[in-house]
Design a protein around this motif. Structure first.
Motif, PDB file in Angstrom:
ATOM      1  N   ARG A 191      10.927  11.534   5.736  1.00  0.00           N
ATOM      2  CA  ARG A 191      11.678  11.646   6.991  1.00  0.00           C
ATOM      3  C   ARG A 191      12.350  10.322   7.333  1.00  0.00           C
ATOM      4  N   GLN A 192      13.394  10.467   8.124  1.00  0.00           N
ATOM      5  CA  GLN A 192      14.108   9.294   8.626  1.00  0.00           C
ATOM      6  C   GLN A 192      13.470   8.926   9.960  1.00  0.00           C
ATOM      7  N   VAL A 193      13.271   7.641  10.234  1.00  0.00           N
ATOM      8  CA  VAL A 193      12.721   7.234  11.532  1.00  0.00           C
ATOM      9  C   VAL A 193      13.773   6.404  12.273  1.00  0.00           C
ATOM     10  N   PRO A 194      13.702   6.401  13.621  1.00  0.00           N
ATOM     11  CA  PRO A 194      14.796   5.808  14.394  1.00  0.00           C
ATOM     12  C   PRO A 194      14.735   4.288  14.556  1.00  0.00           C
ATOM     13  N   SER A 195      13.630   3.657  14.134  1.00  0.00           N
ATOM     14  CA  SER A 195      13.566   2.198  14.357  1.00  0.00           C
ATOM     15  C   SER A 195      12.713   1.527  13.283  1.00  0.00           C
ATOM     16  N   ALA A 196      12.965   0.234  13.121  1.00  0.00           N
ATOM     17  CA  ALA A 196      12.136  -0.558  12.204  1.00  0.00           C
ATOM     18  C   ALA A 196      10.697  -0.592  12.713  1.00  0.00           C
ATOM     19  N   GLU A 197      10.532  -0.630  14.032  1.00  0.00           N
ATOM     20  CA  GLU A 197       9.178  -0.693  14.619  1.00  0.00           C
ATOM     21  C   GLU A 197       8.360   0.517  14.184  1.00  0.00           C
ATOM     22  N   GLU A 198       8.996   1.709  14.198  1.00  0.00           N
ATOM     23  CA  GLU A 198       8.268   2.914  13.785  1.00  0.00           C
ATOM     24  C   GLU A 198       7.921   2.846  12.291  1.00  0.00           C
ATOM     25  N   ALA A 199       8.852   2.378  11.491  1.00  0.00           N
ATOM     26  CA  ALA A 199       8.570   2.244  10.052  1.00  0.00           C
ATOM     27  C   ALA A 199       7.395   1.295   9.825  1.00  0.00           C
ATOM     28  N   LEU A 200       7.307   0.262  10.668  1.00  0.00           N
ATOM     29  CA  LEU A 200       6.255  -0.750  10.497  1.00  0.00           C
ATOM     30  C   LEU A 200       4.848  -0.228  10.828  1.00  0.00           C
ATOM     31  N   GLU A 201       4.749   1.011  11.289  1.00  0.00           N
ATOM     32  CA  GLU A 201       3.418   1.579  11.547  1.00  0.00           C
ATOM     33  C   GLU A 201       2.777   2.134  10.279  1.00  0.00           C
ATOM     34  N   SER A 202       3.547   2.284   9.217  1.00  0.00           N
ATOM     35  CA  SER A 202       3.010   2.871   7.974  1.00  0.00           C
ATOM     36  C   SER A 202       2.020   1.938   7.294  1.00  0.00           C
ATOM     37  N   ASP A 203       1.287   2.484   6.326  1.00  0.00           N
ATOM     38  CA  ASP A 203       0.268   1.675   5.630  1.00  0.00           C
ATOM     39  C   ASP A 203       0.914   0.657   4.687  1.00  0.00           C
ATOM     40  N   VAL A 204       1.978   1.103   4.028  1.00  0.00           N
ATOM     41  CA  VAL A 204       2.701   0.204   3.115  1.00  0.00           C
ATOM     42  C   VAL A 204       4.167   0.215   3.534  1.00  0.00           C
ATOM     43  N   VAL A 205       4.713  -0.976   3.766  1.00  0.00           N
ATOM     44  CA  VAL A 205       6.091  -1.084   4.259  1.00  0.00           C
ATOM     45  C   VAL A 205       6.900  -1.907   3.257  1.00  0.00           C
ATOM     46  N   ARG A 221       3.184  -7.247  15.217  1.00  0.00           N
ATOM     47  CA  ARG A 221       1.816  -7.354  14.679  1.00  0.00           C
ATOM     48  C   ARG A 221       1.617  -6.311  13.585  1.00  0.00           C
ATOM     49  N   LEU A 222       0.760  -6.612  12.629  1.00  0.00           N
ATOM     50  CA  LEU A 222       0.406  -5.653  11.583  1.00  0.00           C
ATOM     51  C   LEU A 222      -1.081  -5.350  11.695  1.00  0.00           C
ATOM     52  N   ARG A 223      -1.490  -4.175  11.183  1.00  0.00           N
ATOM     53  CA  ARG A 223      -2.929  -3.853  11.170  1.00  0.00           C
ATOM     54  C   ARG A 223      -3.586  -4.499   9.952  1.00  0.00           C
ATOM     55  N   GLY A 224      -4.898  -4.604  10.030  1.00  0.00           N
ATOM     56  CA  GLY A 224      -5.657  -5.282   8.984  1.00  0.00           C
ATOM     57  C   GLY A 224      -5.486  -4.690   7.596  1.00  0.00           C
ATOM     58  N   ASN A 225      -5.257  -3.361   7.514  1.00  0.00           N
ATOM     59  CA  ASN A 225      -5.198  -2.748   6.181  1.00  0.00           C
ATOM     60  C   ASN A 225      -3.766  -2.502   5.709  1.00  0.00           C
ATOM     61  N   GLN A 226      -2.792  -3.150   6.364  1.00  0.00           N
ATOM     62  CA  GLN A 226      -1.400  -2.896   5.966  1.00  0.00           C
ATOM     63  C   GLN A 226      -0.951  -3.834   4.842  1.00  0.00           C
TER      64      GLN A 226
END
Ligand SMILES: NC(=O)c1ccc[n+]([C@@H]2O[C@H](COP(=O)([O-])OP(=O)(O)OC[C@H]3O[C@@H](n4cnc5c(N)ncnc54)[C@H](O)[C@@H]3O)[C@@H](O)[C@H]2O)c1
Length: 331
Positions: A191-205, A221-226
């Motif tokens: 899927r296409q997402v509307p912002s870089a911020e939303e993409a940055l929620e994934s596990d691997v970016v 900020r990033l999560r510990g397992n990203q």
């Protein structure tokens, strides 16, 4: 003394790369290991810039890789972002290879496809080596051009397990095309997402934009397992770099040219934020403590182009698809 010189055009290079994806992945792995053993000479890249047109550049990457590759070469790669609106590729390149014993030039290969493949394979190798979580990853791309496509392709080749793919690009048309092509090639959700911020929620970016300076806010900020594959090198604020574990392809190379890790060195006043190199990880000399996000920043080493170019040349000669020029150096 005469020598044969081979020219390998883009169409033949592409056909060979398409038929040799696993061999490409293994060649890149071997190149990193040889570099780690110091069986390489990889001077700094030379950035040729234009004062009247700072968006354009041509980079020279000379390199020698030893071991079974034992070849000298130089990639000369141009980046002209305005080409895209004219229907031309942004990046174009030639790769010259020289015999390591005599120095004689032996080949000129179309270099952009080799460059994209070695970059994709390098990112996939890092993803396989640096992601500790067992479950399939939610994978996101910021920037959906040639390199993003190469990375996605090599993640598949490497067997990297993915549960969904998302994509953000400033150019929505390019993101749509990426999503459509990725969806055709697999049965997972894309899927296409509307912002870089939303993409940055994934596990691997995967960062594969053409940004020339950090645009993500210093508060990101990033999560510990990203895991972030920082391929385009200039998207992330230096504050974020300093808060993560950082794996580089080559420390001296990466800390140049105003990359985010270079800015982090300036911000922190040292190199303590660098955790190690991909070579350290591949040889088992470095284990990352879980709990901190990991950022892989590859400057993109000329040895990778020489290694993959040598494979392509050998295969083109075997297939008789190179253009052979006998006695090229005879005057
Ligand atoms: N580290 C390495 O080894 C290595 C090797 C090759 C290329 N690169 C870099 O990878 C990057 C991508 O290369 P490419 O050939 O795919 O380029 P490309 O021009 O094909 O695609 C870049 C895409 O990024 C998008 N984009 C630009 N700025 C953006 C932003 N701020 N947010 C979201 N999207 C944005 C553009 O719209 C475009 O679709 C370049 O910066 C290139 O220099 C790095």
């Amino acid at each position: 003394m005469g020598n044969d010189f081979h020219v390998v055009p883009g169409r033949e290079v592409r056909a060979i790369l398409d038929d040799n994806q696993m061999a490409t992945f293994n060649t890149i792995r071997q190149a990193y290991l040889l570099h780690h053993k110091k069986e390489s000479i990889n001077p700094h890249s030379y950035f040729f810039r234009f004062p009247d047109n700072p968006g354009n550049r041509v980079i020279a990457l000379p390199a020698y890789l030893g071991g079974p590759v034992d070849t000298i070469g130089i990639k000369w790669i141009a980046s002209f972002p305005g080409n895209l609106s004219a229907g031309l590729p942004r990046a174009s390149a030639v790769l010259i290879l020289n015999d390591a014993e005599t120095g004689l030039p032996i080949a000129c290969l179309e270099g952009a496809a080799i460059s994209a493949a070695r970059t994709g394979a390098s990112a996939a190798l890092a993803a396989m080596s640096l992601r500790s979580a067992q479950e399939p990853a939610r994978l996101a791309f910021i920037g959906s051009g040639v390199i993003a496509r190469a990375v996605l392709g090599f993640l598949r080749v490497a067997g990297f397990r993915v549960s969904e793919v998302s994509c953000y690009d400033l150019d929505q048309g390019r993101a749509r095309a990426f999503v459509a092509d990725a969806a055709k090639a697999s049965d997972i959700a894309v899927r296409q997402v509307p912002s870089a911020e939303e993409a940055l929620e994934s596990d691997v970016v995967v960062l594969a934009t053409t940004a020339t300076a950090p645009y993500l806010p210093a508060t990101t900020r990033l999560r510990g397992n990203q895991l972030v594959l920082n391929i385009s090198l200039r998207d992330l604020p230096p504050e974020l770099i300093c808060s993560a574990a950082n794996v580089l392809d080559d420390v001296d190379h990466c800390l140049t040219a105003d990359t985010s890790v270079h800015l982090a060195e300036r911000l922190s006043g040292g190199r303590d934020f660098v955790t190690g190199t991909l070579g350290d990880i591949l040889t088992g000399n470095l284990r990352l403590d879980t709990g901190r996000p990991v950022i892989f920043s590859p400057f993109g080493l000329g040895i990778l182009d020489v290694a993959l170019g040598s494979l392509v040349l050998a295969e083109a000669r075997r297939r008789l698809t190179s253009i052979r020029i006998p006695g090229f150096c005879t005057v």
